[in-house]
Design a protein around this motif. Structure first.
Motif, PDB file in Angstrom:
ATOM      1  N   TRP A   1    -137.970  37.404 -25.776  1.00  0.00           N
ATOM      2  CA  TRP A   1    -139.057  37.841 -24.909  1.00  0.00           C
ATOM      3  C   TRP A   1    -139.696  36.659 -24.185  1.00  0.00           C
TER       4      TRP A   1
ATOM      5  N   GLY B   1    -136.958  37.309 -21.576  1.00  0.00           N
ATOM      6  CA  GLY B   1    -137.162  38.754 -21.593  1.00  0.00           C
ATOM      7  C   GLY B   1    -138.314  39.219 -20.722  1.00  0.00           C
TER       8      GLY B   1
ATOM      9  N   ALA C   1    -138.075  41.594 -17.274  1.00  0.00           N
ATOM     10  CA  ALA C   1    -138.695  42.920 -17.267  1.00  0.00           C
ATOM     11  C   ALA C   1    -139.863  42.997 -16.289  1.00  0.00           C
TER      12      ALA C   1
ATOM     13  N   THR D   1    -131.203  42.694 -23.833  1.00  0.00           N
ATOM     14  CA  THR D   1    -130.963  42.061 -22.544  1.00  0.00           C
ATOM     15  C   THR D   1    -130.399  43.034 -21.511  1.00  0.00           C
TER      16      THR D   1
ATOM     17  N   LEU E   1    -134.446  45.492 -21.108  1.00  0.00           N
ATOM     18  CA  LEU E   1    -135.131  44.766 -20.030  1.00  0.00           C
ATOM     19  C   LEU E   1    -135.021  45.464 -18.680  1.00  0.00           C
TER      20      LEU E   1
ATOM     21  N   HIS F   1    -138.167  47.298 -16.732  1.00  0.00           N
ATOM     22  CA  HIS F   1    -138.500  46.924 -15.352  1.00  0.00           C
ATOM     23  C   HIS F   1    -138.602  48.165 -14.461  1.00  0.00           C
TER      24      HIS F   1
END
Lengths: 112, 436
Positions: free
Chosen positions: B55, B59, B63, B138, B142, B146
Protein backbone atom coordinates in the motif's frame (compact mmCIF):
# COMPACT_ATOMS: atom_id res chain seq x y z
CA UNK A 1 -12.71 -57.17 44.45
CA UNK A 2 -14.60 -55.70 41.58
CA UNK A 3 -14.28 -53.02 38.95
CA UNK A 4 -17.42 -51.03 38.39
CA UNK A 5 -17.46 -49.34 35.00
CA UNK A 6 -20.17 -46.87 34.11
CA UNK A 7 -20.77 -44.93 30.89
CA UNK A 8 -22.91 -41.92 31.75
CA UNK A 9 -23.95 -38.50 30.51
CA UNK A 10 -21.21 -35.94 31.20
CA UNK A 11 -23.30 -33.60 33.33
CA UNK A 12 -24.12 -36.21 36.01
CA UNK A 13 -20.46 -36.58 37.00
CA UNK A 14 -20.45 -34.24 39.99
CA UNK A 15 -23.59 -35.73 41.47
CA UNK A 16 -22.27 -39.28 41.10
CA UNK A 17 -18.97 -38.34 42.68
CA UNK A 18 -20.60 -36.65 45.67
CA UNK A 19 -23.00 -39.54 46.25
CA UNK A 20 -20.17 -42.09 46.12
CA UNK A 21 -18.10 -40.02 48.51
CA UNK A 22 -20.94 -40.21 51.01
CA UNK A 23 -20.76 -44.00 50.76
CA UNK A 24 -17.07 -43.82 51.68
CA UNK A 25 -15.82 -44.84 48.25
CA UNK A 26 -12.40 -43.30 47.89
CA UNK A 27 -11.71 -42.72 44.22
CA UNK A 28 -12.58 -43.05 40.60
CA UNK A 29 -11.04 -42.61 37.18
CA UNK A 30 -12.92 -40.58 34.60
CA UNK A 31 -12.38 -40.68 30.85
CA UNK A 32 -14.15 -38.77 28.11
CA UNK A 33 -15.32 -41.32 25.60
CA UNK A 34 -17.46 -41.41 22.49
CA UNK A 35 -19.91 -44.02 21.42
CA UNK A 36 -23.47 -44.89 20.67
CA UNK A 37 -26.09 -47.29 21.89
CA UNK A 38 -29.80 -47.34 21.29
CA UNK A 39 -29.77 -43.55 21.28
CA UNK A 40 -27.72 -43.58 18.06
CA UNK A 41 -26.08 -40.29 17.11
CA UNK A 42 -27.63 -36.93 16.41
CA UNK A 43 -27.73 -34.39 13.60
CA UNK A 44 -26.10 -30.98 13.60
CA UNK A 45 -26.75 -28.30 11.00
CA UNK A 46 -24.10 -25.77 10.01
CA UNK A 47 -25.15 -23.07 7.56
CA UNK A 48 -27.87 -25.35 6.29
CA UNK A 49 -25.58 -28.34 5.77
CA UNK A 50 -26.48 -31.38 7.88
CA UNK A 51 -23.84 -33.43 9.62
CA UNK A 52 -24.68 -36.76 11.20
CA UNK A 53 -22.76 -37.12 14.45
CA UNK A 54 -22.46 -40.88 14.95
CA UNK A 55 -20.63 -40.91 18.26
CA UNK A 56 -21.84 -39.00 21.27
CA UNK A 57 -19.56 -37.83 24.06
CA UNK A 58 -20.00 -39.66 27.37
CA UNK A 59 -17.93 -40.11 30.50
CA UNK A 60 -16.64 -43.50 31.48
CA UNK A 61 -16.20 -43.91 35.24
CA UNK A 62 -14.02 -46.67 36.60
CA UNK A 63 -14.31 -47.43 40.30
CA UNK A 64 -12.44 -50.15 42.17
CA UNK A 65 -14.56 -51.66 44.94
CA UNK A 66 -14.42 -54.21 47.68
CA UNK A 67 -17.04 -56.92 47.17
CA UNK A 68 -19.38 -55.62 49.88
CA UNK A 69 -19.37 -52.10 48.38
CA UNK A 70 -20.58 -53.21 44.96
CA UNK A 71 -24.34 -53.25 45.49
CA UNK A 72 -24.37 -49.84 47.21
CA UNK A 73 -22.19 -48.24 44.56
CA UNK A 74 -24.19 -49.79 41.75
CA UNK A 75 -27.44 -48.44 43.17
CA UNK A 76 -25.97 -44.99 43.83
CA UNK A 77 -24.54 -44.60 40.34
CA UNK A 78 -27.75 -45.85 38.76
CA UNK A 79 -29.88 -43.45 40.78
CA UNK A 80 -27.74 -40.35 40.33
CA UNK A 81 -27.13 -40.91 36.61
CA UNK A 82 -30.81 -41.58 35.92
CA UNK A 83 -32.77 -38.97 33.95
CA UNK A 84 -35.28 -41.39 32.42
CA UNK A 85 -34.41 -40.35 28.89
CA UNK A 86 -32.74 -42.43 26.21
CA UNK A 87 -28.95 -42.18 26.41
CA UNK A 88 -28.57 -42.42 30.20
CA UNK A 89 -25.82 -45.00 29.79
CA UNK A 90 -24.82 -48.39 31.24
CA UNK A 91 -23.07 -49.84 34.27
CA UNK A 92 -21.24 -53.14 34.45
CA UNK A 93 -19.16 -54.93 37.04
CA UNK A 94 -16.14 -57.14 36.38
CA UNK A 95 -13.97 -59.19 38.75
CA UNK A 96 -10.51 -57.87 39.63
CA UNK A 97 -7.70 -60.18 40.65
CA UNK A 98 -5.76 -57.78 42.77
CA UNK A 99 -5.05 -54.12 43.36
CA UNK A 100 -1.68 -52.61 44.23
CA UNK A 101 -1.09 -49.11 45.59
CA UNK A 102 1.91 -47.77 43.73
CA UNK A 103 3.18 -45.56 46.57
CA UNK A 104 3.25 -48.14 49.38
CA UNK A 105 3.02 -51.52 47.69
CA UNK A 106 -0.13 -52.42 49.70
CA UNK A 107 -2.29 -55.04 48.08
CA UNK A 108 -5.96 -56.00 47.90
CA UNK A 109 -8.48 -54.31 50.21
CA UNK A 110 -5.77 -52.13 51.84
CA UNK A 111 -4.90 -50.65 48.48
CA UNK A 112 -8.40 -49.32 47.75
CA UNK B 1 -5.69 23.46 8.30
CA UNK B 2 -6.86 19.99 9.14
CA UNK B 3 -10.12 19.43 10.95
CA UNK B 4 -8.99 17.81 14.17
CA UNK B 5 -12.34 16.19 14.94
CA UNK B 6 -12.50 14.51 11.55
CA UNK B 7 -8.86 13.51 11.74
CA UNK B 8 -9.42 11.88 15.12
CA UNK B 9 -12.45 10.01 13.78
CA UNK B 10 -10.64 8.84 10.65
CA UNK B 11 -7.58 7.61 12.55
CA UNK B 12 -9.86 5.85 15.02
CA UNK B 13 -11.77 4.34 12.13
CA UNK B 14 -8.56 3.10 10.51
CA UNK B 15 -7.71 1.37 13.78
CA UNK B 16 -11.22 -0.13 13.96
CA UNK B 17 -10.91 -1.48 10.43
CA UNK B 18 -7.48 -2.90 11.25
CA UNK B 19 -9.11 -4.88 14.07
CA UNK B 20 -11.42 -6.54 11.57
CA UNK B 21 -8.55 -8.59 10.15
CA UNK B 22 -7.67 -10.41 13.38
CA UNK B 23 -11.43 -10.56 13.97
CA UNK B 24 -11.78 -12.28 10.61
CA UNK B 25 -8.98 -14.65 11.62
CA UNK B 26 -11.04 -15.72 14.64
CA UNK B 27 -14.23 -15.92 12.59
CA UNK B 28 -12.56 -18.13 10.03
CA UNK B 29 -10.40 -19.99 12.56
CA UNK B 30 -13.42 -21.22 14.47
CA UNK B 31 -15.13 -22.50 11.34
CA UNK B 32 -12.35 -24.81 10.19
CA UNK B 33 -11.29 -28.10 11.73
CA UNK B 34 -8.88 -28.12 14.66
CA UNK B 35 -6.03 -29.32 12.46
CA UNK B 36 -6.23 -26.26 10.17
CA UNK B 37 -7.03 -23.37 12.48
CA UNK B 38 -3.56 -21.85 12.64
CA UNK B 39 -3.14 -21.90 8.89
CA UNK B 40 -6.33 -20.00 8.12
CA UNK B 41 -5.43 -17.49 10.82
CA UNK B 42 -1.94 -17.13 9.35
CA UNK B 43 -3.36 -16.69 5.84
CA UNK B 44 -5.57 -13.90 7.13
CA UNK B 45 -2.89 -12.28 9.25
CA UNK B 46 -0.17 -12.29 6.58
CA UNK B 47 -2.25 -9.83 4.54
CA UNK B 48 -1.51 -7.16 7.14
CA UNK B 49 2.14 -7.67 6.29
CA UNK B 50 2.07 -8.01 2.50
CA UNK B 51 -0.74 -5.63 1.59
CA UNK B 52 0.29 -3.14 4.27
CA UNK B 53 3.72 -2.75 2.68
CA UNK B 54 2.45 -2.72 -0.90
CA UNK B 55 0.00 0.00 0.00
CA UNK B 56 2.80 2.40 0.88
CA UNK B 57 5.22 1.29 -1.83
CA UNK B 58 2.84 1.62 -4.82
CA UNK B 59 -0.68 0.55 -3.83
CA UNK B 60 -2.09 3.85 -2.71
CA UNK B 61 -0.64 5.57 -5.74
CA UNK B 62 -2.15 3.15 -8.27
CA UNK B 63 -5.55 3.23 -6.57
CA UNK B 64 -5.88 6.89 -5.66
CA UNK B 65 -3.18 8.64 -7.69
CA UNK B 66 -4.02 10.94 -10.60
CA UNK B 67 -5.71 9.02 -13.37
CA UNK B 68 -3.48 7.41 -15.95
CA UNK B 69 -5.91 6.80 -18.79
CA UNK B 70 -9.67 6.48 -19.05
CA UNK B 71 -10.32 6.04 -15.36
CA UNK B 72 -8.71 2.61 -15.26
CA UNK B 73 -5.72 3.08 -12.96
CA UNK B 74 -3.87 5.73 -11.00
CA UNK B 75 -0.31 6.77 -11.83
CA UNK B 76 2.87 6.12 -9.87
CA UNK B 77 3.69 9.65 -8.84
CA UNK B 78 2.74 8.95 -5.23
CA UNK B 79 4.69 5.67 -5.08
CA UNK B 80 6.59 5.43 -1.83
CA UNK B 81 4.58 8.34 -0.39
CA UNK B 82 7.64 10.56 -0.32
CA UNK B 83 7.41 14.29 0.25
CA UNK B 84 3.66 14.35 0.87
CA UNK B 85 3.52 14.11 4.65
CA UNK B 86 2.07 17.61 4.90
CA UNK B 87 -0.70 17.12 2.36
CA UNK B 88 -4.37 17.03 3.25
CA UNK B 89 -7.43 15.52 1.56
CA UNK B 90 -11.19 15.70 1.90
CA UNK B 91 -13.95 18.23 1.38
CA UNK B 92 -13.29 21.87 2.27
CA UNK B 93 -13.86 22.51 5.93
CA UNK B 94 -13.19 18.94 6.99
CA UNK B 95 -9.70 18.36 5.61
CA UNK B 96 -7.76 15.45 7.05
CA UNK B 97 -4.09 14.55 6.68
CA UNK B 98 -3.38 12.55 3.53
CA UNK B 99 -1.68 9.91 5.64
CA UNK B 100 -4.81 9.36 7.74
CA UNK B 101 -6.69 8.59 4.54
CA UNK B 102 -3.85 6.39 3.28
CA UNK B 103 -3.90 4.39 6.52
CA UNK B 104 -7.68 4.05 6.46
CA UNK B 105 -7.73 2.80 2.88
CA UNK B 106 -4.82 0.47 3.59
CA UNK B 107 -6.96 -1.45 6.06
CA UNK B 108 -9.66 -1.90 3.40
CA UNK B 109 -7.17 -3.45 1.02
CA UNK B 110 -5.82 -5.72 3.75
CA UNK B 111 -9.16 -7.18 4.78
CA UNK B 112 -10.38 -7.57 1.21
CA UNK B 113 -7.50 -9.88 0.39
CA UNK B 114 -7.79 -11.65 3.75
CA UNK B 115 -11.44 -12.46 3.00
CA UNK B 116 -10.33 -14.70 0.13
CA UNK B 117 -8.55 -17.04 2.52
CA UNK B 118 -11.94 -18.37 3.58
CA UNK B 119 -12.67 -19.77 0.13
CA UNK B 120 -9.55 -21.94 -0.01
CA UNK B 121 -9.17 -22.75 3.68
CA UNK B 122 -7.69 -26.11 4.71
CA UNK B 123 -5.87 -26.89 1.46
CA UNK B 124 -3.64 -24.05 0.24
CA UNK B 125 0.11 -23.72 0.40
CA UNK B 126 1.10 -20.82 2.58
CA UNK B 127 3.86 -19.21 0.53
CA UNK B 128 1.89 -19.48 -2.67
CA UNK B 129 -0.98 -17.77 -0.90
CA UNK B 130 1.36 -15.06 0.39
CA UNK B 131 2.64 -14.35 -3.10
CA UNK B 132 -0.93 -14.50 -4.39
CA UNK B 133 -1.93 -11.77 -1.93
CA UNK B 134 0.71 -9.51 -3.49
CA UNK B 135 -0.29 -10.26 -7.08
CA UNK B 136 -4.03 -10.13 -6.46
CA UNK B 137 -4.01 -6.81 -4.65
CA UNK B 138 -1.93 -5.39 -7.49
CA UNK B 139 -3.87 -6.71 -10.46
CA UNK B 140 -7.39 -6.79 -9.06
CA UNK B 141 -7.89 -4.71 -5.94
CA UNK B 142 -5.98 -1.60 -6.99
CA UNK B 143 -7.70 -1.16 -10.37
CA UNK B 144 -11.15 -1.83 -8.92
CA UNK B 145 -10.54 0.57 -6.03
CA UNK B 146 -9.50 3.18 -8.58
CA UNK B 147 -12.61 2.63 -10.72
CA UNK B 148 -15.00 3.07 -7.80
CA UNK B 149 -13.28 5.05 -5.04
CA UNK B 150 -10.95 7.44 -6.87
CA UNK B 151 -12.55 10.74 -7.88
CA UNK B 152 -11.60 10.08 -11.54
CA UNK B 153 -12.30 6.34 -11.74
CA UNK B 154 -14.56 5.30 -14.61
CA UNK B 155 -17.27 3.60 -12.57
CA UNK B 156 -17.56 6.62 -10.28
CA UNK B 157 -17.43 9.32 -12.96
CA UNK B 158 -18.97 7.71 -16.04
CA UNK B 159 -21.41 5.24 -14.55
CA UNK B 160 -22.20 7.20 -11.36
CA UNK B 161 -22.46 4.00 -9.37
CA UNK B 162 -22.91 4.67 -5.67
CA UNK B 163 -20.73 2.67 -3.31
CA UNK B 164 -20.16 4.39 -0.02
CA UNK B 165 -17.88 1.96 1.78
CA UNK B 166 -16.95 -0.83 -0.59
CA UNK B 167 -19.90 -3.02 -1.57
CA UNK B 168 -18.33 -3.50 -4.99
CA UNK B 169 -14.64 -2.90 -4.22
CA UNK B 170 -14.53 -5.10 -1.14
CA UNK B 171 -17.54 -7.40 -1.07
CA UNK B 172 -18.51 -8.24 -4.66
CA UNK B 173 -14.84 -8.20 -5.62
CA UNK B 174 -13.83 -10.65 -2.90
CA UNK B 175 -16.88 -12.83 -3.51
CA UNK B 176 -16.15 -13.17 -7.22
CA UNK B 177 -12.45 -13.80 -6.56
CA UNK B 178 -13.35 -16.38 -3.93
CA UNK B 179 -15.41 -18.29 -6.48
CA UNK B 180 -12.55 -18.24 -8.99
CA UNK B 181 -10.00 -19.42 -6.42
CA UNK B 182 -12.23 -22.17 -5.06
CA UNK B 183 -12.61 -23.50 -8.59
CA UNK B 184 -8.89 -23.27 -9.38
CA UNK B 185 -7.82 -25.09 -6.22
CA UNK B 186 -10.57 -27.68 -6.30
CA UNK B 187 -12.44 -29.35 -3.50
CA UNK B 188 -11.00 -30.42 -0.18
CA UNK B 189 -10.41 -34.11 0.19
CA UNK B 190 -13.69 -35.74 1.12
CA UNK B 191 -15.86 -32.66 0.46
CA UNK B 192 -18.84 -32.55 0.45
CA UNK B 193 -19.39 -36.05 1.81
CA UNK B 194 -17.12 -35.80 4.80
CA UNK B 195 -18.15 -33.52 7.62
CA UNK B 196 -16.02 -30.42 8.15
CA UNK B 197 -17.63 -29.17 11.32
CA UNK B 198 -16.60 -25.82 12.78
CA UNK B 199 -14.23 -26.73 15.60
CA UNK B 200 -14.76 -23.70 17.82
CA UNK B 201 -18.02 -21.78 17.61
CA UNK B 202 -17.10 -19.40 20.46
CA UNK B 203 -14.22 -18.20 18.21
CA UNK B 204 -16.74 -17.64 15.44
CA UNK B 205 -19.02 -15.61 17.70
CA UNK B 206 -16.16 -13.53 19.07
CA UNK B 207 -14.76 -12.98 15.60
CA UNK B 208 -18.16 -11.88 14.30
CA UNK B 209 -18.45 -9.48 17.23
CA UNK B 210 -15.06 -7.95 16.42
CA UNK B 211 -16.04 -7.65 12.76
CA UNK B 212 -19.25 -5.85 13.70
CA UNK B 213 -17.33 -3.50 16.00
CA UNK B 214 -14.73 -2.81 13.32
CA UNK B 215 -17.46 -2.25 10.74
CA UNK B 216 -18.37 1.04 12.40
CA UNK B 217 -14.98 2.29 11.30
CA UNK B 218 -15.36 0.68 7.89
CA UNK B 219 -18.70 2.33 7.11
CA UNK B 220 -18.93 5.42 9.29
CA UNK B 221 -15.24 6.14 8.74
CA UNK B 222 -15.92 6.30 5.02
CA UNK B 223 -17.62 9.66 5.61
CA UNK B 224 -14.02 10.87 6.11
CA UNK B 225 -15.38 13.46 8.51
CA UNK B 226 -16.96 13.61 11.95
CA UNK B 227 -20.27 14.82 10.61
CA UNK B 228 -23.86 13.89 9.94
CA UNK B 229 -23.05 11.31 7.30
CA UNK B 230 -20.82 9.38 9.70
CA UNK B 231 -23.60 9.19 12.27
CA UNK B 232 -26.11 8.02 9.65
CA UNK B 233 -23.73 5.31 8.45
CA UNK B 234 -23.02 4.20 12.00
CA UNK B 235 -26.68 3.80 12.85
CA UNK B 236 -27.58 2.15 9.55
CA UNK B 237 -24.69 -0.27 9.95
CA UNK B 238 -25.87 -1.62 13.25
CA UNK B 239 -29.58 -1.92 12.41
CA UNK B 240 -28.77 -3.72 9.17
CA UNK B 241 -26.66 -6.24 11.10
CA UNK B 242 -29.45 -6.63 13.62
CA UNK B 243 -32.11 -7.27 10.99
CA UNK B 244 -29.90 -9.76 9.18
CA UNK B 245 -29.25 -11.80 12.35
CA UNK B 246 -33.00 -12.25 12.73
CA UNK B 247 -33.49 -12.87 9.01
CA UNK B 248 -30.88 -15.64 8.90
CA UNK B 249 -32.12 -17.25 12.13
CA UNK B 250 -35.74 -17.29 10.99
CA UNK B 251 -34.71 -19.07 7.81
CA UNK B 252 -32.88 -21.65 9.93
CA UNK B 253 -35.81 -22.07 12.27
CA UNK B 254 -38.22 -22.78 9.44
CA UNK B 255 -35.84 -24.78 7.27
CA UNK B 256 -33.73 -26.70 9.80
CA UNK B 257 -35.78 -26.49 12.99
CA UNK B 258 -33.15 -24.73 15.17
CA UNK B 259 -31.56 -21.30 15.27
CA UNK B 260 -27.78 -21.78 15.45
CA UNK B 261 -24.95 -19.63 16.79
CA UNK B 262 -23.14 -19.99 13.48
CA UNK B 263 -26.28 -18.70 11.81
CA UNK B 264 -26.42 -15.67 14.10
CA UNK B 265 -22.78 -14.85 13.40
CA UNK B 266 -23.18 -15.42 9.67
CA UNK B 267 -26.34 -13.34 9.57
CA UNK B 268 -24.60 -10.43 11.27
CA UNK B 269 -21.79 -10.47 8.73
CA UNK B 270 -24.24 -10.81 5.82
CA UNK B 271 -26.21 -7.78 7.00
CA UNK B 272 -23.09 -5.69 7.52
CA UNK B 273 -21.89 -6.66 4.05
CA UNK B 274 -25.28 -5.76 2.62
CA UNK B 275 -25.42 -2.27 4.12
CA UNK B 276 -21.78 -1.40 3.32
CA UNK B 277 -22.36 0.20 -0.10
CA UNK B 278 -25.51 2.06 0.87
CA UNK B 279 -25.01 2.95 4.53
CA UNK B 280 -24.89 6.70 3.85
CA UNK B 281 -27.62 6.81 1.21
CA UNK B 282 -30.57 5.18 2.95
CA UNK B 283 -32.74 5.90 5.96
CA UNK B 284 -32.52 3.59 8.99
CA UNK B 285 -35.74 1.93 7.91
CA UNK B 286 -34.17 1.24 4.51
CA UNK B 287 -31.10 -0.15 6.25
CA UNK B 288 -33.31 -2.55 8.19
CA UNK B 289 -34.90 -3.70 4.94
CA UNK B 290 -31.52 -4.17 3.24
CA UNK B 291 -30.16 -6.07 6.25
CA UNK B 292 -33.19 -8.36 6.42
CA UNK B 293 -33.02 -9.13 2.70
CA UNK B 294 -29.26 -9.79 2.90
CA UNK B 295 -29.72 -12.08 5.91
CA UNK B 296 -32.40 -14.16 4.22
CA UNK B 297 -30.82 -14.26 0.75
CA UNK B 298 -27.33 -15.10 2.01
CA UNK B 299 -28.59 -17.91 4.24
CA UNK B 300 -30.12 -19.51 1.18
CA UNK B 301 -27.04 -18.73 -0.92
CA UNK B 302 -24.79 -21.00 1.17
CA UNK B 303 -26.59 -23.89 -0.52
CA UNK B 304 -25.24 -22.82 -3.93
CA UNK B 305 -21.88 -24.47 -3.39
CA UNK B 306 -23.49 -27.84 -2.82
CA UNK B 307 -25.68 -27.44 -5.86
CA UNK B 308 -22.86 -26.39 -8.18
CA UNK B 309 -20.09 -28.33 -6.50
CA UNK B 310 -17.48 -25.65 -5.80
CA UNK B 311 -15.82 -25.91 -2.40
CA UNK B 312 -15.95 -22.35 -1.09
CA UNK B 313 -14.95 -23.62 2.34
CA UNK B 314 -16.18 -20.74 4.51
CA UNK B 315 -18.87 -19.30 2.22
CA UNK B 316 -17.13 -16.15 1.02
CA UNK B 317 -19.18 -16.28 -2.19
CA UNK B 318 -22.51 -16.64 -0.40
CA UNK B 319 -21.90 -14.09 2.35
CA UNK B 320 -19.67 -11.46 0.75
CA UNK B 321 -20.35 -11.92 -2.95
CA UNK B 322 -24.11 -12.34 -2.73
CA UNK B 323 -24.47 -9.94 0.22
CA UNK B 324 -22.46 -7.24 -1.55
CA UNK B 325 -24.41 -7.78 -4.75
CA UNK B 326 -27.76 -7.48 -3.00
CA UNK B 327 -26.69 -4.41 -1.03
CA UNK B 328 -25.25 -2.62 -4.05
CA UNK B 329 -28.39 -3.22 -6.10
CA UNK B 330 -30.72 -2.16 -3.29
CA UNK B 331 -29.17 1.32 -3.24
CA UNK B 332 -31.13 1.78 -6.44
CA UNK B 333 -34.28 0.97 -4.49
CA UNK B 334 -33.85 2.52 -1.05
CA UNK B 335 -31.54 5.52 -1.57
CA UNK B 336 -32.96 8.95 -0.84
CA UNK B 337 -31.49 12.43 -1.12
CA UNK B 338 -33.07 13.29 2.20
CA UNK B 339 -30.20 11.38 3.80
CA UNK B 340 -27.36 12.53 1.57
CA UNK B 341 -28.03 15.46 -0.77
CA UNK B 342 -25.12 14.17 -2.89
CA UNK B 343 -26.85 10.82 -3.28
CA UNK B 344 -29.86 9.94 -5.40
CA UNK B 345 -33.48 8.93 -5.09
CA UNK B 346 -34.00 5.23 -5.64
CA UNK B 347 -37.00 3.38 -7.01
CA UNK B 348 -39.07 3.75 -3.85
CA UNK B 349 -38.34 7.46 -3.57
CA UNK B 350 -39.44 8.45 -7.07
CA UNK B 351 -36.08 7.99 -8.77
CA UNK B 352 -37.28 5.33 -11.19
CA UNK B 353 -34.94 2.66 -12.52
CA UNK B 354 -32.11 5.00 -13.44
CA UNK B 355 -29.90 4.30 -10.44
CA UNK B 356 -30.82 0.64 -10.34
CA UNK B 357 -29.33 -0.12 -13.76
CA UNK B 358 -26.24 1.92 -12.95
CA UNK B 359 -25.75 -0.15 -9.82
CA UNK B 360 -26.31 -3.39 -11.74
CA UNK B 361 -23.92 -2.57 -14.59
CA UNK B 362 -21.17 -1.42 -12.25
CA UNK B 363 -21.53 -4.48 -10.06
CA UNK B 364 -21.33 -6.85 -13.01
CA UNK B 365 -18.26 -5.02 -14.31
CA UNK B 366 -16.44 -5.55 -11.01
CA UNK B 367 -17.72 -9.11 -10.69
CA UNK B 368 -16.65 -10.07 -14.19
CA UNK B 369 -13.22 -8.46 -13.99
CA UNK B 370 -12.47 -9.98 -10.61
CA UNK B 371 -13.68 -13.42 -11.62
CA UNK B 372 -11.64 -13.58 -14.82
CA UNK B 373 -8.41 -12.00 -13.59
CA UNK B 374 -8.42 -13.92 -10.31
CA UNK B 375 -8.97 -17.15 -12.19
CA UNK B 376 -5.99 -16.41 -14.42
CA UNK B 377 -3.71 -15.44 -11.53
CA UNK B 378 -4.76 -18.48 -9.53
CA UNK B 379 -4.41 -20.81 -12.48
CA UNK B 380 -0.91 -19.61 -13.37
CA UNK B 381 0.27 -19.86 -9.77
CA UNK B 382 -1.35 -23.26 -9.37
CA UNK B 383 0.30 -24.49 -12.54
CA UNK B 384 3.78 -23.11 -11.96
CA UNK B 385 4.18 -22.94 -8.16
CA UNK B 386 1.62 -25.36 -6.79
CA UNK B 387 -1.22 -23.75 -4.86
CA UNK B 388 -2.58 -26.95 -3.42
CA UNK B 389 -1.22 -29.15 -0.65
CA UNK B 390 -0.73 -32.78 -1.47
CA UNK B 391 -3.32 -35.25 -0.27
CA UNK B 392 -1.41 -36.59 2.74
CA UNK B 393 -0.54 -33.15 4.03
CA UNK B 394 -4.13 -32.05 3.70
CA UNK B 395 -5.42 -35.04 5.61
CA UNK B 396 -2.82 -34.64 8.36
CA UNK B 397 -3.71 -30.96 8.58
CA UNK B 398 -2.33 -27.78 7.05
CA UNK B 399 -1.02 -26.59 10.41
CA UNK B 400 1.43 -29.46 10.68
CA UNK B 401 2.31 -29.56 6.97
CA UNK B 402 2.83 -25.84 6.41
CA UNK B 403 3.80 -24.44 9.80
CA UNK B 404 5.05 -27.41 11.87
CA UNK B 405 2.67 -26.28 14.57
CA UNK B 406 -0.46 -27.52 16.23
CA UNK B 407 -3.08 -25.27 17.79
CA UNK B 408 -4.01 -27.54 20.65
CA UNK B 409 -2.39 -30.22 22.74
CA UNK B 410 -4.94 -32.87 21.90
CA UNK B 411 -3.18 -35.86 23.42
CA UNK B 412 -0.29 -36.51 25.77
CA UNK B 413 2.92 -36.32 23.78
CA UNK B 414 6.40 -37.11 24.90
CA UNK B 415 8.40 -34.44 23.18
CA UNK B 416 12.00 -33.47 23.64
CA UNK B 417 13.68 -30.21 22.84
CA UNK B 418 15.64 -30.21 19.63
CA UNK B 419 18.60 -28.68 21.42
CA UNK B 420 18.99 -31.52 23.93
CA UNK B 421 22.63 -32.63 24.11
CA UNK B 422 23.51 -35.17 21.47
CA UNK B 423 23.77 -38.64 22.86
CA UNK B 424 21.81 -37.87 26.02
CA UNK B 425 18.81 -39.83 24.83
CA UNK B 426 19.79 -41.47 21.59
CA UNK B 427 21.09 -39.73 18.55
CA UNK B 428 20.54 -36.07 17.84
CA UNK B 429 17.91 -35.37 15.21
CA UNK B 430 16.36 -32.18 13.90
CA UNK B 431 13.67 -30.67 16.10
CA UNK B 432 10.89 -31.35 13.61
CA UNK B 433 11.50 -35.06 13.69
CA UNK B 434 11.56 -35.25 17.44
CA UNK B 435 8.32 -33.47 18.16
CA UNK B 436 6.27 -35.75 15.98
Amino acid sequence: MKLLTAVVKPFVLDEVREALQELGIAGMTVTEVRGYGRQKGHTEVYRGAEYAIDFITKYRLEILLDDDQVEGALRTVRETAHTGKIGDGKIWVTPVETVVRVRTGERGRDAL
Amino acid sequence: MVDTGSTAWLLGSAALVMLMTPGLALFYGGMVRARSVLNVMAMTFICLATVGLIWVIYGYSLAFGADWFGGLLGDLRLAGLRGVAQQTVGPAGTKVPLFAFVAFQMMFAVITVALLAGAIAERARFWTWTLFSVVWVTLVYLPVAHWVFAPDGWIATKLHLLDFAGGTVVEVNSGAAALALAIVLGRRHGWPKQAARPHNLPFVMFGAGLLWFGWFGFNAGSALAAKNLAATSFLNTTVAGAAAVLGWLLVEQFRDGKPTTLGAASGAVAGLVGITPGCAYVEPIGAIAIGAVAGVVCSFAVGLKYRYGFDDALDVVAVHGVGGFVGTLLIGVFATVSVDPQGVDGLLYGGGFDQLWRQAVGTFAVLGYSLVVTFLIGWVMHKFMGFRLDREAEIDGVDEAEHAEGAYELAVQSGRRGSAPAGALGSHRPAREETR
